[in-house]
Design a protein around this motif. Sequence first.
Motif, mmCIF file in Angstrom:
data_model
loop_
_atom_site.group_PDB
_atom_site.id
_atom_site.type_symbol
_atom_site.label_atom_id
_atom_site.label_comp_id
_atom_site.label_asym_id
_atom_site.label_seq_id
_atom_site.Cartn_x
_atom_site.Cartn_y
_atom_site.Cartn_z
ATOM 1 N N ILE A 61 -6.622 7.856 2.352
ATOM 2 C CA ILE A 61 -5.373 8.317 1.731
ATOM 3 C C ILE A 61 -4.604 7.073 1.305
ATOM 4 C CG2 ILE A 61 -5.252 10.370 3.202
ATOM 5 C CD1 ILE A 61 -2.481 8.958 4.060
ATOM 6 N N TYR A 62 -3.634 7.277 0.475
ATOM 7 C CA TYR A 62 -2.831 6.182 -0.046
ATOM 8 C C TYR A 62 -1.367 6.533 0.203
ATOM 9 C CZ TYR A 62 -7.333 5.367 -2.096
ATOM 10 O OH TYR A 62 -8.679 5.169 -2.258
ATOM 11 N N SER A 63 -0.763 5.967 1.267
ATOM 12 C CA SER A 63 0.625 6.293 1.565
ATOM 13 C C SER A 63 1.568 5.565 0.610
ATOM 14 C CB SER A 63 0.970 5.975 3.014
ATOM 15 O OG SER A 63 0.924 4.598 3.252
ATOM 16 N N ASN A 64 1.080 4.497 0.007
ATOM 17 C CA ASN A 64 1.800 3.853 -1.086
ATOM 18 C C ASN A 64 0.788 3.130 -1.965
ATOM 19 O OD1 ASN A 64 1.404 1.374 0.454
ATOM 20 N ND2 ASN A 64 3.211 1.978 1.618
ATOM 21 N N ILE A 65 1.125 3.001 -3.236
ATOM 22 C CA ILE A 65 0.221 2.358 -4.189
ATOM 23 C C ILE A 65 1.000 1.326 -5.009
ATOM 24 C CG2 ILE A 65 -1.439 4.246 -4.374
ATOM 25 C CD1 ILE A 65 -0.001 5.155 -6.920
ATOM 26 N N PRO A 66 0.314 0.234 -5.419
ATOM 27 C CA PRO A 66 0.981 -0.764 -6.251
ATOM 28 C C PRO A 66 1.416 -0.145 -7.586
ATOM 29 C CG PRO A 66 -1.125 -1.582 -5.430
ATOM 30 C CD PRO A 66 -1.055 -0.126 -5.098
ATOM 31 N N CYS A 67 2.606 -0.546 -8.018
ATOM 32 C CA CYS A 67 3.157 -0.008 -9.262
ATOM 33 C C CYS A 67 4.034 -1.091 -9.883
ATOM 34 C CB CYS A 67 3.956 1.246 -8.925
ATOM 35 S SG CYS A 67 4.701 2.043 -10.325
ATOM 36 N N ASP A 68 3.838 -1.397 -11.120
ATOM 37 C CA ASP A 68 4.655 -2.408 -11.815
ATOM 38 C C ASP A 68 4.674 -3.741 -11.073
ATOM 39 O OD1 ASP A 68 5.319 -0.645 -13.845
ATOM 40 O OD2 ASP A 68 7.098 0.085 -12.809
ATOM 41 N N GLY A 69 3.525 -4.359 -10.967
ATOM 42 C CA GLY A 69 3.450 -5.658 -10.318
ATOM 43 C C GLY A 69 3.418 -5.560 -8.814
ATOM 44 N N ASP A 70 4.387 -6.139 -8.148
ATOM 45 C CA ASP A 70 4.424 -6.171 -6.689
ATOM 46 C C ASP A 70 5.119 -4.960 -6.070
ATOM 47 O OD1 ASP A 70 3.093 -8.559 -6.691
ATOM 48 O OD2 ASP A 70 4.922 -9.772 -6.598
ATOM 49 N N ARG A 71 5.772 -4.153 -6.862
ATOM 50 C CA ARG A 71 6.504 -2.993 -6.345
ATOM 51 C C ARG A 71 5.517 -1.928 -5.873
ATOM 52 N NH1 ARG A 71 9.063 1.828 -8.001
ATOM 53 N NH2 ARG A 71 8.022 1.844 -10.000
ATOM 54 N N LEU A 72 5.820 -1.295 -4.720
ATOM 55 C CA LEU A 72 4.985 -0.220 -4.193
ATOM 56 C C LEU A 72 5.665 1.118 -4.429
ATOM 57 C CD1 LEU A 72 3.758 -1.673 -0.782
ATOM 58 C CD2 LEU A 72 2.447 -1.416 -2.893
ATOM 59 N N SER A 73 4.876 2.105 -4.790
ATOM 60 C CA SER A 73 5.376 3.465 -4.950
ATOM 61 C C SER A 73 4.945 4.266 -3.719
ATOM 62 C CB SER A 73 4.787 4.082 -6.221
ATOM 63 O OG SER A 73 5.249 5.395 -6.391
ATOM 64 N N ASP A 74 5.923 4.805 -2.983
ATOM 65 C CA ASP A 74 5.629 5.569 -1.772
ATOM 66 C C ASP A 74 5.187 6.984 -2.125
ATOM 67 O OD1 ASP A 74 6.342 3.449 -0.130
ATOM 68 O OD2 ASP A 74 8.450 4.060 -0.088
ATOM 69 N N LEU A 75 4.206 7.475 -1.380
ATOM 70 C CA LEU A 75 3.645 8.805 -1.615
ATOM 71 C C LEU A 75 3.607 9.597 -0.319
ATOM 72 C CD1 LEU A 75 0.492 7.621 -3.607
ATOM 73 C CD2 LEU A 75 2.614 8.487 -4.590
ATOM 74 N N SER A 76 3.758 10.900 -0.422
ATOM 75 C CA SER A 76 3.420 11.747 0.719
ATOM 76 C C SER A 76 1.964 12.140 0.528
ATOM 77 C CB SER A 76 4.335 12.966 0.808
ATOM 78 O OG SER A 76 4.161 13.812 -0.293
ATOM 79 N N ALA A 77 1.312 12.501 1.608
ATOM 80 C CA ALA A 77 -0.114 12.824 1.515
ATOM 81 C C ALA A 77 -0.446 13.927 2.501
ATOM 82 C CB ALA A 77 -0.958 11.585 1.814
ATOM 83 N N PHE A 78 -1.524 14.622 2.226
ATOM 84 C CA PHE A 78 -2.041 15.542 3.230
ATOM 85 C C PHE A 78 -3.544 15.640 3.114
ATOM 86 C CE2 PHE A 78 -1.111 18.440 -0.253
ATOM 87 C CZ PHE A 78 -2.166 19.347 -0.248
ATOM 88 N N ILE A 79 -4.139 15.947 4.247
ATOM 89 C CA ILE A 79 -5.573 16.178 4.340
ATOM 90 C C ILE A 79 -5.774 17.678 4.343
ATOM 91 C CG2 ILE A 79 -7.535 16.071 5.948
ATOM 92 C CD1 ILE A 79 -7.089 13.443 4.699
#
Length: 178
Positions: A61-79
């Motif tokens: 899962i990806y609780s956050n992913i890189p976005c616009d350079g060094d900025r991280l985009s936080d995500l909610s996730a579920f299995i």
Amino acid sequence: MRMMVRVLLIILGLVFFISCSGSEAPREEKKTDRSFSPAGLSVKESDGLKKVRGQVWYVPIYSNIPCDGDRLSDLSAFIAIHNTDLSYPIQVTKVLYFDNDGKLVKDFAVQQLKLAPLAATNFHIPRKDQSGTGANFLIEWTSDSPVSEPLIESIMVDCQTHKGLSFSSKGKVIREVK
């Protein structure tokens, strides 16, 4: 000009009434008694289908992913765990969540969660979680009878932005009992 507008409105009105006056064939609803038997399916089970009695799945899962350079985009996730077998239940025995560094973040302690044929369950990771892009689940399940393997996948969502980002990831079997 007014005359042309009137004629146009009359024509549009006639088209509207003509298109709405057609009778549609009623849909035939199949009555169900809310029970299901696999024997009622036209395609019968084949001997070539892989059946197993238990597995351990690795699911990223990806609780956050890189976005616009060094900025991280936080995500909610579920299995999501789906029992795909038509006849037999499965027992989910372990649901363990690890961070990017492989450290155990949460043991969902399912205590033999039983999923009936065609049933499903899910486990949520909130948006505030910071386990990283390499976060993952280990999911263990067993069955008393050989069954078709479940469908297990992760879904990541960001509903906070106006873009509505979402994607899924497939798991991989890393241990198996036949």
